[in-house]
Design an enzyme around this catalytic site. Structure first.
Site, short mmCIF file in Angstrom:
data_model
loop_
_atom_site.label_atom_id
_atom_site.label_comp_id
_atom_site.label_asym_id
_atom_site.label_seq_id
_atom_site.Cartn_x
_atom_site.Cartn_y
_atom_site.Cartn_z
N ASP A 1 -2.08 3.62 4.10
CA ASP A 1 -2.46 2.96 5.36
C ASP A 1 -3.76 2.20 5.15
O ASP A 1 -4.35 1.69 6.10
CB ASP A 1 -2.64 3.99 6.48
CG ASP A 1 -3.71 5.02 6.14
OD1 ASP A 1 -3.79 5.42 4.96
OD2 ASP A 1 -4.46 5.43 7.03
N ASP B 1 6.27 14.00 -6.71
CA ASP B 1 5.48 13.59 -5.55
C ASP B 1 4.05 14.01 -5.86
O ASP B 1 3.76 15.21 -5.92
CB ASP B 1 6.03 14.29 -4.31
CG ASP B 1 5.31 13.88 -3.03
OD1 ASP B 1 4.61 12.85 -3.04
OD2 ASP B 1 5.44 14.61 -2.02
N LYS C 1 -15.82 3.72 -1.30
CA LYS C 1 -17.06 3.13 -1.84
C LYS C 1 -16.81 2.58 -3.25
O LYS C 1 -16.18 3.24 -4.07
CB LYS C 1 -18.16 4.20 -1.91
CG LYS C 1 -18.64 4.65 -0.53
CD LYS C 1 -19.98 5.35 -0.66
CE LYS C 1 -20.55 5.70 0.70
NZ LYS C 1 -20.06 6.99 1.21
N ASP D 1 -6.06 9.32 -1.84
CA ASP D 1 -7.44 9.21 -1.38
C ASP D 1 -7.97 7.83 -1.80
O ASP D 1 -8.00 7.53 -2.98
CB ASP D 1 -8.27 10.31 -2.02
CG ASP D 1 -9.65 10.43 -1.41
OD1 ASP D 1 -10.18 9.39 -0.94
OD2 ASP D 1 -10.19 11.53 -1.39
N GLU E 1 0.21 19.18 -6.19
CA GLU E 1 -0.85 19.20 -5.18
C GLU E 1 -2.01 20.04 -5.70
O GLU E 1 -1.81 21.17 -6.15
CB GLU E 1 -0.30 19.79 -3.87
CG GLU E 1 -1.33 20.05 -2.80
CD GLU E 1 -2.22 18.86 -2.46
OE1 GLU E 1 -3.45 19.01 -2.51
OE2 GLU E 1 -1.68 17.78 -2.15
#
Length: 194
Positions: free
Chosen positions: A141, A30, A109, A105, A55
């Protein structure tokens, strides 16, 4: 209870997952695991599989490690490292069963698109690390990122879209439940390595 941490000082060679977990079982990673809600639920539910939560942020990684210890999840390890580096250098060829990327993320831009995870080099590295028939699963999303990622993956021959995965049996996080309440769509796509 065993230590869930993998050393972030180890930069090579690739892990031998049966040594890491003390058993042979399919390994799922993950990437950008956040606070580890997804990894924790999967590790509890799928005891016959091993999970590595990667992470970069220490606070989040620490939360995941605490969940692993609290629930005595010997099938969940935590690594504080950059996802792309981990896949490229610490995963042996054909050693992973699945790579999960949830809410990466989006770097919206245009000039920052180079920072996005799902690009050619990463996709090639992931294809090498994943076993034949293994999969890459994306949940986001951000529609623009989703469409962009689909184009990037199309450029990487080993990956083929897998329409059978809908994410219906995926554990949900708090913010996914919030999205659902707000009626915000979540986009999911899986690809399988030929």
């Amino acid at each position: 209870s065993p230590d869930p941490w993998l050393s972030s000082q180890r930069l090579y060679p690739p892990y031998v997952w049966s040594d890491v977990f003390g058993r042979s079982a399919p390994v799922e990673v993950d990437l950008g695991a956040g606070d580890g809600v997804y990894a924790e639920v999967r590790a509890k539910r799928d005891l016959d599989r091993n999970f590595v939560a990667v992470e970069r942020l220490l606070g989040r990684a620490t939360k995941i490690a605490k969940k692993a210890v609290r629930n005595q999840l010997t099938n969940l390890k935590v690594l504080r490292l950059e996802s792309a580096y981990f896949i490229k250098n610490l995963c042996a060829e054909s050693s992973l069963d699945a790579v999960t990327v949830r809410y990466p993320d989006p770097w919206p831009k245009r000039r920052h698109h180079g920072n996005r995870l799902l690009q050619k080099e990463f996709l090639e590295d992931a294809a090498r690390a994943v076993t034949s028939g293994g999969c890459l699963k994306l949940t986001t999303d951000d529609l623009e990122y989703f469409e962009w990622a689909q184009k990037e993956v199309k450029k990487c021959a080993p990956w083929g879209a897998d329409s059978s995965w809908t994410g219906a049996d995926e554990p949900t996080s708090e913010f996914e439940e919030l999205f659902a309440k707000e009626g915000r769509p979540v986009y999911r796509q899986a690809w399988r390595r030929g």
